[in-house]
Design a protein around this motif. Sequence first.
Motif, PDB file in Angstrom:
ATOM      1  N   LEU A 112      26.197  94.902  31.799  1.00 60.50           N
ATOM      2  CA  LEU A 112      27.637  94.683  31.854  1.00 60.50           C
ATOM      3  C   LEU A 112      28.252  94.865  30.472  1.00 60.50           C
ATOM      4  O   LEU A 112      27.995  94.090  29.561  1.00 60.50           O
ATOM      5  N   PRO A 113      29.074  95.906  30.307  1.00 66.07           N
ATOM      6  CA  PRO A 113      29.731  96.090  29.016  1.00 66.07           C
ATOM      7  C   PRO A 113      30.840  95.057  28.848  1.00 66.07           C
ATOM      8  O   PRO A 113      31.305  94.466  29.812  1.00 66.07           O
ATOM      9  N   SER A 114      31.261  94.838  27.612  1.00 68.90           N
ATOM     10  CA  SER A 114      32.315  93.856  27.367  1.00 68.90           C
ATOM     11  C   SER A 114      33.697  94.485  27.434  1.00 68.90           C
ATOM     12  O   SER A 114      34.685  93.819  27.246  1.00 68.90           O
ATOM     13  N   ASP A 115      33.763  95.784  27.695  1.00 66.55           N
ATOM     14  CA  ASP A 115      35.065  96.435  27.785  1.00 66.55           C
ATOM     15  C   ASP A 115      35.329  96.882  29.224  1.00 66.55           C
ATOM     16  O   ASP A 115      34.766  96.338  30.161  1.00 66.55           O
ATOM     17  N   VAL A 116      36.157  97.854  29.401  1.00 67.62           N
ATOM     18  CA  VAL A 116      36.550  98.325  30.726  1.00 67.62           C
ATOM     19  C   VAL A 116      35.350  98.933  31.452  1.00 67.62           C
ATOM     20  O   VAL A 116      34.567  99.673  30.871  1.00 67.62           O
ATOM     21  N   LEU A 117      35.213  98.619  32.740  1.00 65.76           N
ATOM     22  CA  LEU A 117      34.166  99.211  33.568  1.00 65.76           C
ATOM     23  C   LEU A 117      34.662 100.557  34.076  1.00 65.76           C
ATOM     24  O   LEU A 117      35.842 100.711  34.386  1.00 65.76           O
ATOM     25  N   PHE A 118      33.763 101.546  34.169  1.00 67.76           N
ATOM     26  CA  PHE A 118      34.152 102.886  34.590  1.00 67.76           C
ATOM     27  C   PHE A 118      33.183 103.425  35.628  1.00 67.76           C
ATOM     28  O   PHE A 118      31.974 103.308  35.480  1.00 67.76           O
ATOM     29  N   SER A 119      33.725 104.051  36.675  1.00 71.89           N
ATOM     30  CA  SER A 119      32.929 104.692  37.715  1.00 71.89           C
ATOM     31  C   SER A 119      33.199 106.189  37.685  1.00 71.89           C
ATOM     32  O   SER A 119      34.330 106.626  37.930  1.00 71.89           O
ATOM     33  N   ARG A 120      32.163 106.964  37.392  1.00 71.01           N
ATOM     34  CA  ARG A 120      32.292 108.427  37.441  1.00 71.01           C
ATOM     35  C   ARG A 120      32.427 108.895  38.886  1.00 71.01           C
ATOM     36  O   ARG A 120      33.155 109.834  39.172  1.00 71.01           O
ATOM     37  N   LYS A 121      31.715 108.239  39.774  1.00 71.44           N
ATOM     38  CA  LYS A 121      31.721 108.615  41.190  1.00 71.44           C
ATOM     39  C   LYS A 121      33.124 108.492  41.790  1.00 71.44           C
ATOM     40  O   LYS A 121      33.586 109.384  42.479  1.00 71.44           O
ATOM     41  N   LEU A 122      33.802 107.391  41.506  1.00 76.21           N
ATOM     42  CA  LEU A 122      35.136 107.153  42.062  1.00 76.21           C
ATOM     43  C   LEU A 122      36.257 107.553  41.112  1.00 76.21           C
ATOM     44  O   LEU A 122      37.428 107.502  41.483  1.00 76.21           O
ATOM     45  N   MET A 123      35.902 107.927  39.876  1.00 72.58           N
ATOM     46  CA  MET A 123      36.902 108.210  38.838  1.00 72.58           C
ATOM     47  C   MET A 123      37.896 107.052  38.767  1.00 72.58           C
ATOM     48  O   MET A 123      39.101 107.202  38.957  1.00 72.58           O
ATOM     49  N   LEU A 124      37.332 105.891  38.490  1.00 74.17           N
ATOM     50  CA  LEU A 124      38.082 104.646  38.525  1.00 74.17           C
ATOM     51  C   LEU A 124      37.635 103.774  37.363  1.00 74.17           C
ATOM     52  O   LEU A 124      36.455 103.790  36.986  1.00 74.17           O
ATOM     53  N   LYS A 125      38.564 103.047  36.779  1.00 75.62           N
ATOM     54  CA  LYS A 125      38.209 102.103  35.740  1.00 75.62           C
ATOM     55  C   LYS A 125      38.967 100.806  35.960  1.00 75.62           C
ATOM     56  O   LYS A 125      40.012 100.790  36.610  1.00 75.62           O
ATOM     57  N   GLY A 126      38.429  99.728  35.430  1.00 77.06           N
ATOM     58  CA  GLY A 126      39.091  98.442  35.588  1.00 77.06           C
ATOM     59  C   GLY A 126      38.335  97.349  34.871  1.00 77.06           C
ATOM     60  O   GLY A 126      37.209  97.522  34.410  1.00 77.06           O
ATOM     61  N   LYS A 127      38.996  96.200  34.796  1.00 73.52           N
ATOM     62  CA  LYS A 127      38.444  95.052  34.097  1.00 73.52           C
ATOM     63  C   LYS A 127      38.696  93.807  34.954  1.00 73.52           C
ATOM     64  O   LYS A 127      39.816  93.321  35.019  1.00 73.52           O
ATOM     65  N   PRO A 128      37.657  93.301  35.631  1.00 72.75           N
ATOM     66  CA  PRO A 128      37.854  92.093  36.447  1.00 72.75           C
ATOM     67  C   PRO A 128      38.203  90.893  35.561  1.00 72.75           C
ATOM     68  O   PRO A 128      37.881  90.877  34.372  1.00 72.75           O
ATOM     69  N   ASP A 129      38.840  89.901  36.167  1.00 73.42           N
ATOM     70  CA  ASP A 129      39.156  88.689  35.413  1.00 73.42           C
ATOM     71  C   ASP A 129      37.881  87.934  35.050  1.00 73.42           C
ATOM     72  O   ASP A 129      37.747  87.437  33.940  1.00 73.42           O
ATOM     73  N   ARG A 130      36.972  87.847  36.023  1.00 70.27           N
ATOM     74  CA  ARG A 130      35.692  87.176  35.783  1.00 70.27           C
ATOM     75  C   ARG A 130      34.603  87.849  36.595  1.00 70.27           C
ATOM     76  O   ARG A 130      34.873  88.437  37.635  1.00 70.27           O
ATOM     77  N   ILE A 131      33.384  87.720  36.112  1.00 73.45           N
ATOM     78  CA  ILE A 131      32.209  88.072  36.897  1.00 73.45           C
ATOM     79  C   ILE A 131      31.277  86.874  36.810  1.00 73.45           C
ATOM     80  O   ILE A 131      31.006  86.373  35.709  1.00 73.45           O
ATOM     81  N   VAL A 132      30.844  86.395  37.967  1.00 74.89           N
ATOM     82  CA  VAL A 132      29.912  85.278  38.011  1.00 74.89           C
ATOM     83  C   VAL A 132      28.582  85.756  38.575  1.00 74.89           C
ATOM     84  O   VAL A 132      28.521  86.758  39.289  1.00 74.89           O
ATOM     85  N   LEU A 133      27.545  85.048  38.248  1.00 72.82           N
ATOM     86  CA  LEU A 133      26.219  85.343  38.767  1.00 72.82           C
ATOM     87  C   LEU A 133      25.932  84.347  39.882  1.00 72.82           C
ATOM     88  O   LEU A 133      25.911  83.140  39.653  1.00 72.82           O
ATOM     89  N   GLU A 134      25.753  84.872  41.094  1.00 73.43           N
ATOM     90  CA  GLU A 134      25.493  84.043  42.269  1.00 73.43           C
ATOM     91  C   GLU A 134      24.250  84.547  42.982  1.00 73.43           C
ATOM     92  O   GLU A 134      24.243  85.670  43.486  1.00 73.43           O
ATOM     93  N   LYS A 135      23.211  83.742  42.992  1.00 74.72           N
ATOM     94  CA  LYS A 135      21.962  84.097  43.680  1.00 74.72           C
ATOM     95  C   LYS A 135      21.471  85.485  43.282  1.00 74.72           C
ATOM     96  O   LYS A 135      21.081  86.292  44.131  1.00 74.72           O
ATOM     97  N   GLY A 136      21.536  85.792  42.003  1.00 77.24           N
ATOM     98  CA  GLY A 136      21.039  87.065  41.494  1.00 77.24           C
ATOM     99  C   GLY A 136      21.998  88.230  41.633  1.00 77.24           C
ATOM    100  O   GLY A 136      21.654  89.354  41.281  1.00 77.24           O
ATOM    101  N   HIS A 137      23.206  88.004  42.144  1.00 76.59           N
ATOM    102  CA  HIS A 137      24.205  89.069  42.323  1.00 76.59           C
ATOM    103  C   HIS A 137      25.384  88.829  41.380  1.00 76.59           C
ATOM    104  O   HIS A 137      25.848  87.712  41.215  1.00 76.59           O
ATOM    105  N   TYR A 138      25.876  89.934  40.785  1.00 76.73           N
ATOM    106  CA  TYR A 138      27.125  89.859  40.036  1.00 76.73           C
ATOM    107  C   TYR A 138      28.277  89.876  41.034  1.00 76.73           C
ATOM    108  O   TYR A 138      28.320  90.731  41.923  1.00 76.73           O
ATOM    109  N   VAL A 139      29.207  88.931  40.896  1.00 76.48           N
ATOM    110  CA  VAL A 139      30.302  88.765  41.844  1.00 76.48           C
ATOM    111  C   VAL A 139      31.619  88.689  41.071  1.00 76.48           C
ATOM    112  O   VAL A 139      31.784  87.813  40.215  1.00 76.48           O
ATOM    113  N   PRO A 140      32.573  89.599  41.354  1.00 79.17           N
ATOM    114  CA  PRO A 140      33.863  89.538  40.663  1.00 79.17           C
ATOM    115  C   PRO A 140      34.752  88.423  41.221  1.00 79.17           C
ATOM    116  O   PRO A 140      34.697  88.108  42.410  1.00 79.17           O
TER     117      PRO A 140
END
Length: 183
Positions: free
Chosen positions: A52-80
Amino acid sequence: MDYLIVLATVGGVLLIAYAHHLKKSAENSSTANIVYMDLSKFVVRKSGVGGLPSDVLFSRKLMLKGKPDRIVLEKGHYVPVELKSSKRPASPYPGHVMQLAAYCALIEEVTGRRVPHGYIQYADGEPFKILFDERLKTELINTLDEMRLALRTGNVRPTRNKRKCENCSMAYRCPTSRKRINT
């Protein structure tokens, strides 16, 4: 003078009990394992979070970028977790669900790990848990395609929300905007 000592002791015991209560509440909440938090002007990131980078997340597949408010770790999964300042509606607004779906997709691509769901937390009440299933993934892709078509063609749908309209980046293409530029 003795009453001051007793008062200070009772106050200390109550303070310790309250701190213990807050710690237990945090452990039981969905924010107990925050691994990423966007605080607008700066980003706080706990070290050692894989992929997980500390800056904007980027998807080449969707050509989309964004920055969630929070990401939590729940049962081994990253959850926005998307935080909203408005009051909790009876059901989450469709635009908020799409925004959360975009964050789920971004996290999946960046980490290579499945994101089962996300949360939309309004100013009051319990958060909405939104499943990130195939139906929502398809709806996200269709929405992105529709938005890109609107950008290419200039065929945008006006909103009924005047506050959104005033600051819209597409106002110059909107048939109902005073900022429209005739081309």
